[in-house]
Motif scaffolding. Structure first.
Motif, PDB file in Angstrom:
ATOM      1  N   MET A 358      17.811  29.431 -17.812  1.00 34.62           N
ATOM      2  CA  MET A 358      16.719  28.665 -18.386  1.00 34.62           C
ATOM      3  C   MET A 358      15.398  29.199 -17.885  1.00 34.62           C
ATOM      4  SD  MET A 358      18.246  24.852 -18.004  1.00 34.62           S
ATOM      5  CE  MET A 358      19.926  24.511 -18.489  1.00 34.62           C
ATOM      6  N   SER A 359      14.424  29.304 -18.782  1.00 32.97           N
ATOM      7  CA  SER A 359      13.107  29.740 -18.355  1.00 32.97           C
ATOM      8  C   SER A 359      12.379  28.577 -17.698  1.00 32.97           C
ATOM      9  CB  SER A 359      12.312  30.234 -19.565  1.00 32.97           C
ATOM     10  OG  SER A 359      12.074  29.163 -20.454  1.00 32.97           O
ATOM     11  N   PRO A 371      17.399  25.417 -23.639  1.00 31.59           N
ATOM     12  CA  PRO A 371      16.537  26.398 -22.992  1.00 31.59           C
ATOM     13  C   PRO A 371      16.003  27.411 -23.997  1.00 31.59           C
ATOM     14  CG  PRO A 371      18.826  26.939 -22.629  1.00 31.59           C
ATOM     15  CD  PRO A 371      18.825  25.606 -23.329  1.00 31.59           C
ATOM     16  N   ARG A 372      14.873  27.997 -23.664  1.00 33.68           N
ATOM     17  CA  ARG A 372      14.293  29.057 -24.486  1.00 33.68           C
ATOM     18  C   ARG A 372      14.596  30.409 -23.851  1.00 33.68           C
ATOM     19  NH1 ARG A 372      12.930  23.863 -26.038  1.00 33.68           N
ATOM     20  NH2 ARG A 372      11.218  23.805 -27.527  1.00 33.68           N
ATOM     21  N   ALA A 373      14.755  31.407 -24.686  1.00 38.15           N
ATOM     22  CA  ALA A 373      15.010  32.754 -24.173  1.00 38.15           C
ATOM     23  C   ALA A 373      13.782  33.278 -23.455  1.00 38.15           C
ATOM     24  CB  ALA A 373      15.394  33.690 -25.318  1.00 38.15           C
ATOM     25  N   ASP A 374      14.005  33.906 -22.323  1.00 35.32           N
ATOM     26  CA  ASP A 374      12.924  34.447 -21.508  1.00 35.32           C
ATOM     27  C   ASP A 374      13.398  35.788 -20.954  1.00 35.32           C
ATOM     28  OD1 ASP A 374      10.972  35.080 -19.686  1.00 35.32           O
ATOM     29  OD2 ASP A 374      11.252  33.313 -18.422  1.00 35.32           O
ATOM     30  N   TYR A 375      12.788  36.879 -21.413  1.00 36.12           N
ATOM     31  CA  TYR A 375      13.246  38.216 -21.050  1.00 36.12           C
ATOM     32  C   TYR A 375      12.329  38.903 -20.032  1.00 36.12           C
ATOM     33  CZ  TYR A 375      15.916  37.402 -25.330  1.00 36.12           C
ATOM     34  OH  TYR A 375      16.735  36.859 -26.294  1.00 36.12           O
ATOM     35  N   ARG A 376      11.444  38.137 -19.383  1.00 30.65           N
ATOM     36  CA  ARG A 376      10.522  38.752 -18.417  1.00 30.65           C
ATOM     37  C   ARG A 376      11.270  39.455 -17.282  1.00 30.65           C
ATOM     38  NH1 ARG A 376       8.268  35.314 -15.411  1.00 30.65           N
ATOM     39  NH2 ARG A 376       9.681  33.620 -16.012  1.00 30.65           N
ATOM     40  N   ALA A 377      12.402  38.894 -16.904  1.00 23.79           N
ATOM     41  CA  ALA A 377      13.150  39.450 -15.769  1.00 23.79           C
ATOM     42  C   ALA A 377      14.481  40.032 -16.223  1.00 23.79           C
ATOM     43  CB  ALA A 377      13.365  38.375 -14.705  1.00 23.79           C
ATOM     44  N   LEU A 378      14.427  40.790 -17.305  1.00 24.90           N
ATOM     45  CA  LEU A 378      15.644  41.413 -17.844  1.00 24.90           C
ATOM     46  C   LEU A 378      16.088  42.556 -16.915  1.00 24.90           C
ATOM     47  CD1 LEU A 378      16.066  42.470 -21.577  1.00 24.90           C
ATOM     48  CD2 LEU A 378      17.197  43.635 -19.701  1.00 24.90           C
ATOM     49  N   PRO A 379      17.261  42.420 -16.286  1.00 23.08           N
ATOM     50  CA  PRO A 379      17.738  43.490 -15.404  1.00 23.08           C
ATOM     51  C   PRO A 379      18.524  44.540 -16.175  1.00 23.08           C
ATOM     52  CG  PRO A 379      19.176  41.593 -15.224  1.00 23.08           C
ATOM     53  CD  PRO A 379      18.124  41.237 -16.234  1.00 23.08           C
ATOM     54  N   ARG A 380      18.475  45.771 -15.695  1.00 22.61           N
ATOM     55  CA  ARG A 380      19.233  46.857 -16.308  1.00 22.61           C
ATOM     56  C   ARG A 380      19.648  47.828 -15.208  1.00 22.61           C
ATOM     57  NH1 ARG A 380      13.869  46.897 -17.306  1.00 22.61           N
ATOM     58  NH2 ARG A 380      12.685  48.781 -16.747  1.00 22.61           N
ATOM     59  N   VAL A 459      15.438  37.937  -8.970  1.00 28.36           N
ATOM     60  CA  VAL A 459      15.054  36.571  -8.612  1.00 28.36           C
ATOM     61  C   VAL A 459      13.543  36.487  -8.386  1.00 28.36           C
ATOM     62  CG1 VAL A 459      15.267  34.744  -6.887  1.00 28.36           C
ATOM     63  CG2 VAL A 459      17.301  35.979  -7.647  1.00 28.36           C
ATOM     64  N   ALA A 460      12.993  37.467  -7.680  1.00 27.90           N
ATOM     65  CA  ALA A 460      11.560  37.459  -7.383  1.00 27.90           C
ATOM     66  C   ALA A 460      10.725  37.508  -8.649  1.00 27.90           C
ATOM     67  CB  ALA A 460      11.217  38.631  -6.470  1.00 27.90           C
ATOM     68  N   VAL A 461      11.111  38.358  -9.607  1.00 26.27           N
ATOM     69  CA  VAL A 461      10.360  38.471 -10.861  1.00 26.27           C
ATOM     70  C   VAL A 461      10.574  37.233 -11.726  1.00 26.27           C
ATOM     71  CG1 VAL A 461      10.106  39.796 -12.999  1.00 26.27           C
ATOM     72  CG2 VAL A 461      10.409  40.997 -10.822  1.00 26.27           C
ATOM     73  N   HIS A 462      11.821  36.792 -11.834  1.00 31.45           N
ATOM     74  CA  HIS A 462      12.136  35.659 -12.710  1.00 31.45           C
ATOM     75  C   HIS A 462      11.439  34.380 -12.239  1.00 31.45           C
ATOM     76  CE1 HIS A 462      14.510  33.140 -15.416  1.00 31.45           C
ATOM     77  NE2 HIS A 462      14.725  32.333 -14.389  1.00 31.45           N
ATOM     78  N   ALA A 463      11.475  34.128 -10.957  1.00 32.70           N
ATOM     79  CA  ALA A 463      10.907  32.892 -10.416  1.00 32.70           C
ATOM     80  C   ALA A 463       9.441  33.018 -10.028  1.00 32.70           C
ATOM     81  CB  ALA A 463      11.722  32.446  -9.198  1.00 32.70           C
ATOM     82  N   ALA A 464       8.857  34.199 -10.232  1.00 41.42           N
ATOM     83  CA  ALA A 464       7.456  34.442  -9.862  1.00 41.42           C
ATOM     84  C   ALA A 464       7.202  34.021  -8.418  1.00 41.42           C
ATOM     85  CB  ALA A 464       6.507  33.722 -10.822  1.00 41.42           C
ATOM     86  N   VAL A 465       8.058  34.514  -7.533  1.00 44.67           N
ATOM     87  CA  VAL A 465       7.924  34.187  -6.115  1.00 44.67           C
ATOM     88  C   VAL A 465       6.653  34.833  -5.573  1.00 44.67           C
ATOM     89  CG1 VAL A 465       8.993  34.358  -3.829  1.00 44.67           C
ATOM     90  CG2 VAL A 465      10.434  34.088  -5.875  1.00 44.67           C
ATOM     91  N   PRO A 466       5.775  34.085  -4.931  1.00 47.87           N
ATOM     92  CA  PRO A 466       4.538  34.669  -4.404  1.00 47.87           C
ATOM     93  C   PRO A 466       4.830  35.805  -3.424  1.00 47.87           C
ATOM     94  CG  PRO A 466       4.403  32.280  -4.385  1.00 47.87           C
ATOM     95  CD  PRO A 466       5.822  32.628  -4.735  1.00 47.87           C
TER      96      PRO A 466
END
Length: 492
Positions: A358-359, A371-380, A459-466
């Protein structure tokens, strides 16, 4: 007469099978249609068998490193046990009986054939027509796409299918395409003694990744004996019955076999999209944040164009399951007229059960929310040795968006674990931060465990951890992921 059912799923690849199976388990009458193998590309010609090949090839490489670390060793590669394992353990000799039974065991109804939209809410497969009460889910995936090179279509070239199914290795192999699949297979075959040449039109391999990742990957493959030719565009292919020749910019490359891995294509024209007013001439099928193509039609997996990854298909499947159940609830009326959402813990619970996500601005957690799709933290991850893991934006992408970029970089060999590891320790951590927001927006992790180290960065990118919190974390010593701390110190 059309047969009335709750949901029809066209294409039972990774995403389609997940959607169909979960909805069937929820008590809906679900028809799943597949013309090829249930499970799709991943278990038969992609993720699973290719990683078996990579595991075997990496074992050979690691054994050869004994000479640098622990004495002396001799290795005699043998492809037979690899082919046997792929045939017997991964694919059941490319038979999907188990997968079909897995679906029908959940209460689904399986139909073998090519499904095609036949007007609003209708799907035709052969002589059967199904009318869906609550909707249709499209998951027909993509297929290998060959470039329009003179002579290629008339030659017996390989796609990833033939490369995975091979029982006896060729003496030499040309690989047309220097992306993730091309490099993974090139390294595998080279480590088993095949003379491999990679021909890539872009100026570097892994062109979608950071330039530093391209350099490390290319150096690793060259160390395994792979010839890499970049900035070379093939214009003609010839086959004399025994070998292939790729003619490119005045240069010729020859090999016993030619593997073409230059991309994949969604064949939208086969889906009957025109019968529901959807343009079938597009490269991919556009969807919104809930995976809607239009009212009553969802799409999932590769054909949405969000990335040809199993984890994307599974992520999208969770959203589709939640939204279909929510749509059914709203269609019947009331907060949960069917009781289905409550039994499964609400739509949010369904998403959790199928491995969705979930975003931050998505589901409220209330039954019926989606939930809405959120691809900001798409891992590859490219599973070469070393592995290349990446998430979010590259440095170039961030700068092109006008972001105030900070870059932190550290060489893995300078870390304690990298120094200890020694042989095969090539790699780095690169962080891309938004200096104004004080958060990571992208990262690359290259190394012996690059794909695993990536999880912390996702996790850091997805959750925008400071960044301040990331700097104040405790990183276990001596681990590869501790190099993240070094890269944070280097942000500038």
């Amino acid at each position: 007469m059309a047969e009335l059912v709750d949901v029809v799923v066209v294409g039972l690849g990774v995403g389609g099978e997940e959607v169909a199976g979960r909805l069937a388990e929820a008590g809906l009458t679900v028809v799943g249609i597949e013309r090829d193998l249930v499970g799709g590309e991943c278990p038969y010609w992609g993720c699973v068998p290719s990683k078996m090949m990579i595991r075997a090839a990496n074992a050979i490489a690691e054994a050869r490193r004994v000479n640098e670390l622990a004495g002396a060793a001799q290795v005699q590669p043998d492809w037979a046990p690899v082919a046997k394992r792929i045939r017997e353990e991964a694919t059941d000799t490319w038979d999907d009986t188990v997968a079909v039974e897995r679906f029908t065991g959940k209460g689904g109804r399986f139909v073998r054939g090519t499904g095609r939209l036949d007007g609003p809410g209708r799907v035709r497969v052969g002589g059967q027509v199904f009318q869906a009460r609550y909707g249709i889910v499209l998951g027909s995936g993509t297929r290998p796409s060959a470039p329009p090179i003179d002579g290629l279509a008339d030659s017996p070239y390989w796609t990833n299918h033939q490369a995975i199914e091979v029982e006896e290795l060729p003496g030499s192999l040309l690989v047309l395409g220097g992306g993730a699949i091309g490099l993974e297979l090139a390294q595998v075959f080279a480590r088993f003694g095949v003379q491999v040449t990679v021909v890539e039109a872009a100026d570097r391999v892994l062109a979608i990744e950071e330039p530093e990742a391209s350099e490390v990957a290319a150096a690793a493959l060259r160390a395994d004996g792979v010839t890499i030719a970049t900035g070379v565009r093939a214009n003609r292919v010839s086959h004399d019955g025994r070998s292939f020749t790729v003619h490119a910019d005045g240069t010729e490359f020859t090999g016993d076999r030619l593997l073409v891995v230059t991309g994949r294509k969604a064949h939208l024209d086969e889906l009957g999209l025109d019968t529901v007013g959807v343009d079938a001439s597009q490269r991919y099928l556009p969807v919104d944040e809930r995976m809607h193509v239009r009212d009553g039609i969802w799409a999932v997996g590769d054909l949405t164009g969000e990335g040809a990854f199993t984890h994307i298909a599974m992520y999208q499947a969770g959203i589709v399951v939640a939204d279909v159940l929510d749509h059914m609830r709203r269609t019947k009326g009331g907060p949960d007229a069917s009781g289905t959402a409550s039994v499964l813990g609400g739509a949010a619970g369904v998403v959790s059960a199928v491995g969705g996500s979930m975003s931050a601005g998505g589901s409220t957690g209330v039954p019926g929310s989606v939930p809405r799709a959120d691809y900001r933290a798409l891992p590859r991850v490219t599973f070469t040795d070393p592995e290349v893991g990446a998430v979010g934006l590259t440095e170039q992408q961030a700068r092109e968006r006008g972001i105030n970029v900070q870059v932190g970089y550290t060489d893995l060999t300078s870390s304690a674990r990298g120094w200890i590891h020694k042989a095969g320790n090539a790699g780095f951590i690169k962080l891309i931060a938004d200096a104004d927001q004080g958060v990571l927006i992208g990262a690359t992790s290259v190394g012996p465990a690059g794909g695993e180290v990536l999880s912390a960065l996702v996790v850091a990118v997805h959750a925008a951890v400071p960044l301040s919190q990331l700097r104040h974390m405790i990183y276990a010593y001596p681990t590869f992921h501790r190099a993240i701390e070094d890269a944070l110190r280097a942000l500038k």
